[in-house]
Design an enzyme around this catalytic site. Sequence first.
Site, short mmCIF file in Angstrom:
data_model
loop_
_atom_site.label_atom_id
_atom_site.label_comp_id
_atom_site.label_asym_id
_atom_site.label_seq_id
_atom_site.Cartn_x
_atom_site.Cartn_y
_atom_site.Cartn_z
N ASP A 135 0.80 -1.22 0.00
CA ASP A 135 0.00 0.00 0.00
C ASP A 135 0.84 1.28 0.00
O ASP A 135 1.96 1.32 0.48
CB ASP A 135 -0.97 0.02 1.18
CG ASP A 135 -0.28 -0.22 2.52
OD1 ASP A 135 0.73 -0.94 2.56
OD2 ASP A 135 -0.77 0.31 3.54
N GLU B 147 -0.49 -2.28 5.14
CA GLU B 147 0.43 -2.18 6.27
C GLU B 147 0.31 -0.85 6.97
O GLU B 147 0.49 -0.75 8.19
CB GLU B 147 1.87 -2.40 5.79
CG GLU B 147 2.90 -2.50 6.90
CD GLU B 147 3.39 -1.16 7.43
OE1 GLU B 147 3.73 -1.06 8.62
OE2 GLU B 147 3.41 -0.18 6.63
N GLU B 148 0.00 0.22 6.21
CA GLU B 148 -0.03 1.57 6.77
C GLU B 148 -1.26 1.86 7.60
O GLU B 148 -1.30 2.84 8.33
CB GLU B 148 0.06 2.60 5.64
CG GLU B 148 1.36 2.57 4.83
CD GLU B 148 2.53 3.18 5.57
OE1 GLU B 148 2.35 3.65 6.71
OE2 GLU B 148 3.64 3.19 5.02
N HIS C 164 7.71 9.04 4.16
CA HIS C 164 6.45 9.78 4.30
C HIS C 164 6.61 11.25 3.89
O HIS C 164 5.75 12.07 4.20
CB HIS C 164 5.88 9.68 5.73
CG HIS C 164 5.42 8.29 6.08
ND1 HIS C 164 4.35 8.05 6.92
CD2 HIS C 164 5.87 7.07 5.71
CE1 HIS C 164 4.18 6.74 7.05
NE2 HIS C 164 5.10 6.14 6.32
#
Length: 394
Positions: free
Chosen positions: A79, A137-138, A362
């Site tokens: 993701d 996962e996020e 990020h």
Amino acid sequence: MKTQIHDIVVDNADYVIALRRHFRTFPEVGGKEYETQKKIMSELTAMGLTPKAIAGTGVIVQIDGGKPGKTVAIRADLDALPIQDEVEQPYCSQHAGICHACGHDGHTAMLLGIARVFNAIKSEMTGSIRLLFQPSEEQFPGGALGMIEEGALAAVDAIIGAHLWQPLEAGAMGITFGPMMAAPDQFTITVQGRGGHGSMPHQTIDPLYVGAQMVLALKTITGNNINANELAVLSLGMFKAGEVFNIIPDSAILQGTVRTFDTKTRELVFAHIDRIASGISAAAGATYKLESCFGHPPVVNNPQIAKVVAECGKRVLGKDAVIEISPVMVGEDFSFYQQHVPGCFMFIGIGNSNKGLIYPHHHPKFDMDEKALGYGVEIMVESALQLLNQEANS
């Protein structure tokens, strides 16, 4: 076989890089990796493999060796993040507000490269390799639980995984022989006061003022209440109160995260959060509500498997390129797999300051030195084979 593996990895380097750029160009957030799933299924099917959909938008495939034996799993996450991509590259995201700003595009591409390598050598292999392409996962609680619930770890003897890691230069690898990544917990404090006109604060109970005192007090917990030998982080990410300059609001909301490595420290931090919120609220005549959301467990590497992975890393990168790092306070739901089977997680360096690849995970300008993808493929292939051979000879 080592020379053969290296040659296969080199031959597939362009393939892996092209896939990484494809996934960067067409990112999808957790639980919506529909086209990503289709692409993975297509690539695996073209190799003559039989992939299956799992956990919604995940994929699982097994490659069996010429001789029966143990099973080693290798996991990648799929993701992207809800971030606007700002890299000035042809592979910049074509999906507004979505970006692979954490490296999962590279993880997915590497696992497909790994599939090619194992598919080429499977007749010489003892045991089986199971590849787990995991969604979400996020997004807490993460996609690992869904994978496990649907049988991803059935009959698996060990698992390995990697994260492409910007703080390390490309050509380096980071590993621990125990705790590696923290448990990521979340808390929300809602302060209920009594609003009113800004010119008459005596008629109000100002939740903004109460919240501000909490911010200052909460930041003292890790320094004053936790043993300095224990790893713990408390950070506040949101403080919201009011909309207008001359109106004292009714309520305020604070949100933050706690990162720890053991249950006792976690409980102690949250007990102090509650005590501080209670005391400051009572002193001001306000009330409060504390909501706690406990994340996945910490990532703790199995020392024996980590030793195998580290030695394979040294053979691929060189002895001095494998670094025993200090634990980091970010979280990873790879830890759920480690609760069921012994496993090891590693960091593959992707930074390169000479190329301007300096932006952290990020960040909208996050990018990677793509030569690291080949290193990751080779290290994980070598590690999985070594684990299979150990099991076969034990």
